[in-house]
Design a protein around this motif. Structure first.
Motif, PDB file in Angstrom:
ATOM      1  N   LYS A   1       0.764  -1.197  -0.042  1.00  0.00           N
ATOM      2  CA  LYS A   1       0.097   0.048  -0.042  1.00  0.00           C
ATOM      3  C   LYS A   1       0.822   1.225  -0.001  1.00  0.00           C
ATOM      4  O   LYS A   1       0.923   2.052   0.950  1.00  0.00           O
ATOM      5  CB  LYS A   1      -1.020  -0.009   1.407  1.00  0.00           C
ATOM      6  CG  LYS A   1      -1.711  -1.109   1.041  1.00  0.00           C
ATOM      7  CD  LYS A   1      -2.700  -1.109   2.363  1.00  0.00           C
ATOM      8  CE  LYS A   1      -3.805  -2.336   2.669  1.00  0.00           C
ATOM      9  NZ  LYS A   1      -4.585  -2.387   3.653  1.00  0.00           N
ATOM     10  N   ILE A   2       1.752   1.413  -1.120  1.00  0.00           N
ATOM     11  CA  ILE A   2       2.695   2.683  -1.001  1.00  0.00           C
ATOM     12  C   ILE A   2       1.817   4.019  -1.135  1.00  0.00           C
ATOM     13  O   ILE A   2       2.274   4.808  -0.676  1.00  0.00           O
ATOM     14  CB  ILE A   2       3.306   2.535  -2.616  1.00  0.00           C
ATOM     15  CG1 ILE A   2       4.095   1.100  -2.512  1.00  0.00           C
ATOM     16  CG2 ILE A   2       4.135   3.449  -2.613  1.00  0.00           C
ATOM     17  CD1 ILE A   2       4.763   0.891  -1.619  1.00  0.00           C
ATOM     18  N   GLU A   3       0.688   3.877  -1.655  1.00  0.00           N
ATOM     19  CA  GLU A   3      -0.114   5.310  -1.740  1.00  0.00           C
ATOM     20  C   GLU A   3      -0.288   5.799  -0.302  1.00  0.00           C
ATOM     21  O   GLU A   3      -0.427   6.804  -0.045  1.00  0.00           O
ATOM     22  CB  GLU A   3      -1.127   5.214  -2.466  1.00  0.00           C
ATOM     23  CG  GLU A   3      -0.960   5.136  -4.090  1.00  0.00           C
ATOM     24  CD  GLU A   3      -0.561   6.480  -4.468  1.00  0.00           C
ATOM     25  OE1 GLU A   3      -0.923   7.579  -4.057  1.00  0.00           O
ATOM     26  OE2 GLU A   3       0.382   6.484  -5.582  1.00  0.00           O
ATOM     27  N   LYS A   4      -0.743   4.758   0.555  1.00  0.00           N
ATOM     28  CA  LYS A   4      -1.090   5.153   1.960  1.00  0.00           C
ATOM     29  C   LYS A   4       0.302   5.633   2.624  1.00  0.00           C
ATOM     30  O   LYS A   4       0.107   6.513   3.545  1.00  0.00           O
ATOM     31  CB  LYS A   4      -1.565   3.904   2.772  1.00  0.00           C
ATOM     32  CG  LYS A   4      -3.298   3.752   2.418  1.00  0.00           C
ATOM     33  CD  LYS A   4      -3.550   2.672   3.523  1.00  0.00           C
ATOM     34  CE  LYS A   4      -5.049   2.530   3.297  1.00  0.00           C
ATOM     35  NZ  LYS A   4      -5.693   1.716   4.491  1.00  0.00           N
ATOM     36  N   ILE A   5       1.092   4.946   2.419  1.00  0.00           N
ATOM     37  CA  ILE A   5       2.580   5.409   2.809  1.00  0.00           C
ATOM     38  C   ILE A   5       2.885   6.676   2.411  1.00  0.00           C
ATOM     39  O   ILE A   5       3.339   7.741   3.365  1.00  0.00           O
ATOM     40  CB  ILE A   5       3.638   4.380   2.744  1.00  0.00           C
ATOM     41  CG1 ILE A   5       3.298   3.042   3.041  1.00  0.00           C
ATOM     42  CG2 ILE A   5       4.972   5.200   3.175  1.00  0.00           C
ATOM     43  CD1 ILE A   5       4.566   2.061   2.468  1.00  0.00           C
ATOM     44  N   ALA A   6       2.635   7.181   1.251  1.00  0.00           N
ATOM     45  CA  ALA A   6       2.994   8.471   0.701  1.00  0.00           C
ATOM     46  C   ALA A   6       2.105   9.503   1.401  1.00  0.00           C
ATOM     47  O   ALA A   6       2.692  10.780   1.533  1.00  0.00           O
ATOM     48  CB  ALA A   6       2.758   8.423  -0.747  1.00  0.00           C
ATOM     49  N   ARG A   7       0.744   9.054   1.619  1.00  0.00           N
ATOM     50  CA  ARG A   7      -0.081  10.366   1.823  1.00  0.00           C
ATOM     51  C   ARG A   7       0.282  10.565   3.639  1.00  0.00           C
ATOM     52  O   ARG A   7       0.165  11.543   4.222  1.00  0.00           O
ATOM     53  CB  ARG A   7      -1.494   9.494   2.110  1.00  0.00           C
ATOM     54  CG  ARG A   7      -2.311   9.834   0.642  1.00  0.00           C
ATOM     55  CD  ARG A   7      -3.915   9.869   0.697  1.00  0.00           C
ATOM     56  NE  ARG A   7      -4.240   8.236   1.298  1.00  0.00           N
ATOM     57  CZ  ARG A   7      -4.305   7.251   0.497  1.00  0.00           C
ATOM     58  NH1 ARG A   7      -4.353   7.424  -0.861  1.00  0.00           N
ATOM     59  NH2 ARG A   7      -4.674   6.212   1.123  1.00  0.00           N
ATOM     60  N   TYR A   8       0.590   9.374   4.268  1.00  0.00           N
ATOM     61  CA  TYR A   8       1.044   9.617   5.668  1.00  0.00           C
ATOM     62  C   TYR A   8       2.331  10.124   5.687  1.00  0.00           C
ATOM     63  O   TYR A   8       2.357  11.000   6.622  1.00  0.00           O
ATOM     64  CB  TYR A   8       1.058   8.059   6.157  1.00  0.00           C
ATOM     65  CG  TYR A   8       2.102   8.037   7.473  1.00  0.00           C
ATOM     66  CD1 TYR A   8       1.772   8.641   8.719  1.00  0.00           C
ATOM     67  CD2 TYR A   8       3.280   7.350   7.551  1.00  0.00           C
ATOM     68  CE1 TYR A   8       2.699   8.733   9.689  1.00  0.00           C
ATOM     69  CE2 TYR A   8       4.024   7.253   8.597  1.00  0.00           C
ATOM     70  CZ  TYR A   8       3.771   8.125   9.667  1.00  0.00           C
ATOM     71  OH  TYR A   8       4.576   8.090  10.816  1.00  0.00           O
ATOM     72  N   CYS A   9       3.219  10.107   4.763  1.00  0.00           N
ATOM     73  CA  CYS A   9       4.519  10.831   4.903  1.00  0.00           C
ATOM     74  C   CYS A   9       4.337  12.206   4.566  1.00  0.00           C
ATOM     75  O   CYS A   9       5.091  12.925   5.374  1.00  0.00           O
ATOM     76  CB  CYS A   9       5.697   9.870   4.040  1.00  0.00           C
ATOM     77  SG  CYS A   9       7.373  10.637   4.321  1.00  0.00           S
ATOM     78  N   THR A  10       3.573  12.513   3.624  1.00  0.00           N
ATOM     79  CA  THR A  10       3.281  14.025   3.244  1.00  0.00           C
ATOM     80  C   THR A  10       2.564  14.610   4.510  1.00  0.00           C
ATOM     81  O   THR A  10       2.935  15.753   4.705  1.00  0.00           O
ATOM     82  CB  THR A  10       2.138  13.995   2.061  1.00  0.00           C
ATOM     83  OG1 THR A  10       2.858  13.190   1.061  1.00  0.00           O
ATOM     84  CG2 THR A  10       1.805  15.268   1.784  1.00  0.00           C
ATOM     85  N   LYS A  11       1.693  14.068   5.296  1.00  0.00           N
ATOM     86  CA  LYS A  11       1.073  14.520   6.269  1.00  0.00           C
ATOM     87  C   LYS A  11       2.107  14.891   7.608  1.00  0.00           C
ATOM     88  O   LYS A  11       2.258  15.916   7.982  1.00  0.00           O
ATOM     89  CB  LYS A  11      -0.115  13.582   7.046  1.00  0.00           C
ATOM     90  CG  LYS A  11      -0.542  14.154   8.231  1.00  0.00           C
ATOM     91  CD  LYS A  11      -1.563  15.339   7.953  1.00  0.00           C
ATOM     92  CE  LYS A  11      -2.420  15.804   9.146  1.00  0.00           C
ATOM     93  NZ  LYS A  11      -2.902  17.205   9.027  1.00  0.00           N
ATOM     94  N   ASP A  12       3.288  13.901   7.578  1.00  0.00           N
ATOM     95  CA  ASP A  12       4.317  14.364   8.589  1.00  0.00           C
ATOM     96  C   ASP A  12       5.054  15.204   8.171  1.00  0.00           C
ATOM     97  O   ASP A  12       5.495  16.098   9.203  1.00  0.00           O
ATOM     98  CB  ASP A  12       5.119  12.691   8.573  1.00  0.00           C
ATOM     99  CG  ASP A  12       4.781  12.119   9.860  1.00  0.00           C
ATOM    100  OD1 ASP A  12       3.672  12.125  10.453  1.00  0.00           O
ATOM    101  OD2 ASP A  12       5.462  11.001  10.149  1.00  0.00           O
ATOM    102  N   VAL A  13       5.386  15.472   6.824  1.00  0.00           N
ATOM    103  CA  VAL A  13       6.189  16.679   6.407  1.00  0.00           C
ATOM    104  C   VAL A  13       5.240  17.707   6.656  1.00  0.00           C
ATOM    105  O   VAL A  13       6.038  18.775   6.834  1.00  0.00           O
ATOM    106  CB  VAL A  13       6.539  16.555   4.942  1.00  0.00           C
ATOM    107  CG1 VAL A  13       7.370  17.585   4.229  1.00  0.00           C
ATOM    108  CG2 VAL A  13       7.464  15.198   4.644  1.00  0.00           C
ATOM    109  N   GLN A  14       4.299  18.092   6.131  1.00  0.00           N
ATOM    110  CA  GLN A  14       3.405  18.924   6.592  1.00  0.00           C
ATOM    111  C   GLN A  14       3.404  19.562   7.842  1.00  0.00           C
ATOM    112  O   GLN A  14       3.467  20.880   8.310  1.00  0.00           O
ATOM    113  CB  GLN A  14       2.050  18.918   6.040  1.00  0.00           C
ATOM    114  CG  GLN A  14       1.112  20.297   6.086  1.00  0.00           C
ATOM    115  CD  GLN A  14      -0.291  19.829   5.623  1.00  0.00           C
ATOM    116  OE1 GLN A  14      -0.727  18.774   5.411  1.00  0.00           O
ATOM    117  NE2 GLN A  14      -1.128  20.825   5.618  1.00  0.00           N
TER     118      GLN A  14
END
Length: 465
Positions: A410-423
């Motif tokens: 589930k790479i897309e979920k990881i990307a959304r989570y990581c983006t939230k952390d960066v934000q």
């Protein structure tokens, strides 16, 4: 050794005792947190010299005590190590004073403070006593007695005595919790202020020494070497303070007010318009394919492999995600930035990235928010803990969940989570930069306002470029 204690005990030239052996400190690197020391037999020990300043941030309660007022509230304490002394072990003679240039320790905490009326200063000086030595001795005496009332170690309490405090427009003695945010020690002392001062008076009065000793007004951790100290002046000041107020309008007529449960409110400082903001800065975070346990420990982060990394750049005002096959592009982008911001990026993210490049990631102009916090507090905080109270938001997941998602593809979920952390990291960075503080809840359950100076770090990094 944590935080400010390392600066006090392990500065260059210090004699450090460990298991009955003496070590001479060769160097202290505040950037890498490394201390180099070697065994040495020297006829002296060392003691740091410090200067302190305090700023009243909030008055939560005021109480009448004899002829004066005692306050309780939030304080900002700044302690700076100015140098150290070499003292012969046998004779206690100071054989050298060496200046030091070390960063100040700034933290906010709870504390109580006594106003010293002007007439007491005049009366003390009229008796040809050393007024500053008297209030300095009073500070030490209170710190010596307070642990008996609140059951703590003397090192858990700090103090400052000032013959003139700008905010109070007069002399004052400050006693504060030595831990960021406070742990309730001086809160208890304020509640029992009359007993505290009465027992302090008895200790000073009943001590048989003539001019002060460790049993009454000397402190083993005094940053000025117990100078000046005037026991006689201290005794008279205590006796005068204990006298009841004569008139309704006198300073001692203030009424006792209940202390709010949490005096560390979310009142934000006005943004600093002079805060430098780099033209092209970035914020990034990485998620990994393997856990620390799977690779043999956190020190082997370079074996964890990247699942997804996300980079925000101010020039584009956009977030971009990178999978493992594009990590070289991410690294190229990082080296194009004026400032690289992250949360534990120096110790973890850069270590993970190091498996993909021969370029020295340590040369990146990096601002590590976790490092800034650890240097200030002496311990580390989680991103979620900061975000909850600084921004009013919580992380959407955690690193363990991201590992599970990778195994599930589930790479897309990881990307959304990581983006939230960066934000979140980006917003915390801007908040700290403009407001010069972050917020978190300490173990005592109180909201702590942690001063930060990201602007200075940025300025230093830009000058080094």
């Amino acid at each position: 050794i944590d935080g400010f204690r390392a600066l006090k005990e392990c500065h260059a030239g210090a004699v450090y005792l460990h298991r009955a052996n003496s070590y001479l400190i060769d160097s202290l690197d505040t950037a890498t947190h490394e201390i180099l020391a070697g065994k040495a037999k020297v006829p002296y020990y060392t003691r740091v010299m410090t200067s302190k300043q305090t700023k009243i941030m909030n008055i939560a309660a005021t109480s009448r005590c004899g002829c004066t007022r005692v306050h309780f509230g939030r304080l900002r304490v700044t302690e700076t190590i100015t140098g150290y002394q070499k003292i012969l072990i046998g004779s206690q003679k100071v054989i050298a004073k060496i200046p030091l240039d070390l960063p100040p320790h700034i933290f906010e905490t709870e504390g109580l403070w006594l106003e010293i009326p002007e007439w007491i200063r005049q009366k003390s000086e009229h008796r040809l006593e050393h007024f500053m030595g008297g209030i300095h001795a009073l500070e030490h005496a209170i710190i010596g007695v307070l642990p008996l009332l609140v059951l703590c170690d003397r090192n858990d309490i700090g103090g400052i005595s000032q013959p003139w405090h700008d905010q109070l427009e007069g002399a004052a003695v400050f006693i504060y919790d030595g831990h960021a945010g406070g742990v309730g020690l001086t809160r208890k002392g304020f509640a029992d202020i009359n007993q505290l001062l009465e027992e302090t008076l008895q200790v000073v009065k009943e001590c048989t020494c003539s001019s002060g000793c460790p049993s009454c007004v000397h402190s083993p951790k005094c940053g000025s070497g117990n100078r000046p100290i005037d026991k006689s002046s201290c005794l008279h000041i205590l006796e005068w303070l204990r006298k009841p107020a004569k008139t309704k309008g006198s300073p001692g007529s203030a009424t006792h007010r209940k202390i709010p449960n949490n005096i560390f409110t979310k009142t934000l400082a006005a943004p600093d318009p002079k805060t430098p903001l780099p033209e092209n800065y970035g914020v990034f975070d990485v998620e990994t394919q393997l856990s620390a346990q799977e690779v043999g420990g956190w020190h082997r982060a370079d074996k964890m492999r990247i699942s997804v990394a996300v980079l925000y750049t101010s020039r584009d005002d956009a977030f971009e995600s990178f999978t493992e096959d594009r990590i070289h592009q991410l690294i190229d982008r990082l080296f194009e930035l004026n400032i690289v911001v992250g949360f534990n990026n120096k110790r973890f993210d850069n270590k993970v990235l190091s498996a993909y490049t021969r370029r020295r990631l340590s040369t990146l102009p990096s601002l590590d928010i976790l490092e800034e916090i650890a240097n200030q507090l002496g311990y580390r905080l989680s991103l979620d803990r900061l975000a909850e109270h600084t921004l009013g938001v919580k992380k959407s997941a955690d690193g363990l969940q991201a590992l599970k998602w990778f195994k599930q593809g589930k790479i897309e979920k990881i990307a959304r989570y990581c983006t939230k952390d960066v934000q979140i990291t980006h917003d915390i960075f801007l908040h700290g930069l403009h407001n010069r503080h972050l917020l978190f809840r300490n173990k005592a359950g109180r909201i702590v306002r942690l001063p930060v100076n990201f602007g200075k770090t940025i300025t230093d990094l830009l000058h080094q470029a």
